[in-house]
Write an enzyme that holds these catalytic residues in place. Sequence first.
Site, PDB file in Angstrom:
ATOM      1  N   LYS A  56       4.014   2.085  -2.534  1.00 31.72           N
ATOM      2  CA  LYS A  56       4.339   3.278  -3.334  1.00 31.72           C
ATOM      3  C   LYS A  56       5.831   3.561  -3.127  1.00 31.72           C
ATOM      4  O   LYS A  56       6.569   3.884  -4.070  1.00 31.72           O
ATOM      5  CB  LYS A  56       3.503   4.480  -2.880  1.00 31.72           C
ATOM      6  N   SER A  65       0.831  -1.200   0.000  1.00 31.25           N
ATOM      7  CA  SER A  65       0.000   0.000   0.000  1.00 31.25           C
ATOM      8  C   SER A  65       0.873   1.260   0.000  1.00 31.25           C
ATOM      9  O   SER A  65       1.662   1.438  -0.914  1.00 31.25           O
ATOM     10  CB  SER A  65      -0.954  -0.062   1.187  1.00 31.25           C
ATOM     11  N   HIS A 120      -7.893  -5.570   1.105  1.00 33.88           N
ATOM     12  CA  HIS A 120      -6.636  -4.818   1.110  1.00 33.88           C
ATOM     13  C   HIS A 120      -5.744  -5.310   2.259  1.00 33.88           C
ATOM     14  O   HIS A 120      -6.060  -5.076   3.429  1.00 33.88           O
ATOM     15  CB  HIS A 120      -7.007  -3.342   1.319  1.00 33.88           C
TER      16      HIS A 120
END
Length: 400
Positions: free
Chosen positions: A242, A238, A380
């Site tokens: 990045k 997540s 997620h």
Amino acid sequence: MPYLRNFALFSFFFLGLISAYAQNTFEANYDESKVQPYTLPDVLKTAANQKVQNKTTWETVRRPEIIRLFEENVYGQMPKSYDRLTYSVKNTNASAMAGKATLKEVLIEVVHNSKPVKINLVLFVPKKPQKPVPGFLLINNRGKDNTDPTRAHKSDFWPAEMVIDSGYAVAAFHVSDLAPDDTSRYVNGVLQLYPEQLTANNGMRAIGAWAWGASRVLDYFEKDADIDAKKVAVVGHSRGGKASLWAAAEDKRFAMCITNCSGNTGAALSRRRFGETIRRINTVFPHWFTRNYKKFNDNEDALPVDQHMLIAAIAPRPLYATNASKDLWADPRGTFLALKNAENAYGLYGLKSNLPAESPGINQPIVNSQMGYHNREGEHDLTAYDWSNFLKFARVHFRK
Ligand code: GCU
């Protein structure tokens, strides 16, 4: 009475305006049919409009251009030097994990402008005669208990035993050592060493700081005889995903990149405006990206990059991206399309990605490919299923 009625009408109108604003601003689109047509910047066309035909032009002209565009507009400048890096092993256990591994808790201290930043690394190395070994480095954006060195607490977010059993070293550091994940406290870390970043419109913020930290751990790995620093995968989930992408793009020494459910300003295309958008991420997490990035709120088409170019900048190194089927916020299809649109950069090296034309079904990992991908059933998260596929992917690519 008319006054009251006017007031009620006015309030109704005003509240309506606010809610329309909130909807326009933050309500995510989850409907594929509402994705507006968009044109992605051409990975292989230089700023001077030259078509990149070979890896020399890619490596000397276009790739550096792409990195500069991401520095300028998205993640910020990456400090190129520091005064000193030292490390000390604070704790070791030669019979960790029931004798399967050696634990090293390493304190890495980086000093610049007489200011220090301290990175606490947890590292397990498998007990096997052949050293050095390849390894996985997690940028941990969740609780520190996920990487418990005592192993009293075990978590699928960092299933260290599974990685050790596969013959790889496994390491992790926590993002708060570099930049606390908080809109005001993020300055209390690396940014103290590089205060000029804070005033620059292209100054790095938290995500840049975490990626910088991953590179400092790699500096340490280069000095650790147990670790094959030429075979290190940088892993993130997540917001950490990045950072793992940005770390691998900026630092070619990372041999492999794994980006799990990284979504907006990670592996997903911004121009699709599916799930999280640039405005939403800049508003809720203003401390992640450059000041310049705010110019692209509701203005994705003006960005000189999109996330497929970040993936292209990692070529020819193997890259594995994931999504979760119920995590539409992170735009699974937009992630797959970003990979597809980076294929031409890998092609310059004669590497085929082996990705199908369309997103594979749920739980159908693609590991025999320079760019790997899966969309896991579920929410997620970073799970044992995800890690088991990272290990399969590593088995294919680290063996070469
Ligand atoms: C939020 C944020 C995402 C981020 C995620 C996470 O949902 O909007 O961009 O990836 O948190 O880090 O779990």
